[in-house]
Design an enzyme around this catalytic site. Structure first.
Site, PDB file in Angstrom:
ATOM      1  N   LYS A  10       0.878  -1.270   0.054  1.00  0.00           N
ATOM      2  CA  LYS A  10      -0.047   0.056  -0.108  1.00  0.00           C
ATOM      3  C   LYS A  10       0.694   1.200  -0.189  1.00  0.00           C
ATOM      4  CE  LYS A  10      -3.931  -2.236   2.293  1.00  0.00           C
ATOM      5  NZ  LYS A  10      -5.157  -2.049   3.274  1.00  0.00           N
ATOM      6  N   TYR A  50     -12.546  -1.813  -3.714  1.00  0.00           N
ATOM      7  CA  TYR A  50     -13.049  -1.896  -2.370  1.00  0.00           C
ATOM      8  C   TYR A  50     -14.690  -1.783  -2.408  1.00  0.00           C
ATOM      9  CZ  TYR A  50      -8.379  -1.938   0.079  1.00  0.00           C
ATOM     10  OH  TYR A  50      -7.164  -2.365   0.292  1.00  0.00           O
ATOM     11  N   ASN A 113      -2.194   0.395   6.644  1.00  0.00           N
ATOM     12  CA  ASN A 113      -1.663  -0.810   7.386  1.00  0.00           C
ATOM     13  C   ASN A 113      -0.703  -1.576   6.175  1.00  0.00           C
ATOM     14  OD1 ASN A 113      -3.531  -1.856   5.799  1.00  0.00           O
ATOM     15  ND2 ASN A 113      -4.984  -2.817   7.421  1.00  0.00           N
ATOM     16  N   HIS A 116      -2.454  -5.453   1.507  1.00  0.00           N
ATOM     17  CA  HIS A 116      -3.588  -6.067   1.466  1.00  0.00           C
ATOM     18  C   HIS A 116      -3.267  -7.503   0.941  1.00  0.00           C
ATOM     19  CE1 HIS A 116      -7.576  -7.121  -0.243  1.00  0.00           C
ATOM     20  NE2 HIS A 116      -6.808  -7.940  -1.279  1.00  0.00           N
ATOM     21  N   GLU A 127      -9.905 -10.753  -7.418  1.00  0.00           N
ATOM     22  CA  GLU A 127      -9.048  -9.507  -7.429  1.00  0.00           C
ATOM     23  C   GLU A 127      -7.637  -9.740  -8.413  1.00  0.00           C
ATOM     24  OE1 GLU A 127      -9.835  -8.896  -2.638  1.00  0.00           O
ATOM     25  OE2 GLU A 127      -8.057  -9.723  -3.205  1.00  0.00           O
TER      26      GLU A 127
END
Ligand code: GDP
Length: 139
Positions: A10, A50, A113, A116, A127
């Site tokens: 990320k 998302y 965080n 993913h 995905e």
């Protein structure tokens, strides 16, 4: 069972130059990178990715964060890759993540965080298809 999972390094992690350190963690765990590219997600791409979270209060912030800098999208392959990657990632909230996990060691917050990872083999397939053509995945 050999399977594939989908990973994103990320924007908080690319910003802090942690791509290599995170890749080292996942390769050391036995996972293989069979596809990888660095990209800057558009708002549309992030919202689509998302979409399951679109009713959640943090959706807008999450999309803003995921489009705040480059990401590295990856396909990882290995024995029980989905569960294996979730294990080395650690819990969503780094405060609750186990010692030695990527999120415990690198994440800035529950939102920023660092990584993913797909939560099931079914979602992994969806995905992977969202970001990669079949010809870009080389096992
Ligand atoms: P994951 O499967 O562990 O990534 O967690 P989720 O699917 O529940 O959430 C997706 C992503 O949304 C997380 O990785 C975080 O980046 C973000 N997120 C989850 N919960 C929260 C929250 O309570 N607040 C904020 N700001 N972001 C969150």
């Amino acid at each position: 069972m050999t399977e594939r999972t989908f990973s994103i390094i990320k924007p908080d992690a690319t910003r802090r130059n942690l791509t290599g350190k995170i890749i080292d963690r996942l390769e050391t765990s036995g996972l293989r990178i069979v596809a990888q590219k660095r990209m800057w997600l558009s708002q549309k791409q992030a919202e689509g990715f998302y979409a399951v979270h679109k009713e959640r209060p943090f959706f807008h912030d999450l999309v803003k964060f995921m489009t705040s800098g480059p990401v590295v999208v990856q396909v990882l392959e290995g024995a029980n890759a989905v569960a294996k990657y979730r294990e080395i990632m650690g819990a969503t909230d780094p405060k609750k993540a186990n010692p030695g996990t990527i999120r415990k060691d690198f994440a800035e917050s529950i939102e920023a965080n660092s990584v993913h990872g797909s939560d099931s083999a079914e979602n992994a397939a969806i995905e992977i298809r969202y970001f990669f053509a079949d010809t870009e995945v080389v096992g």
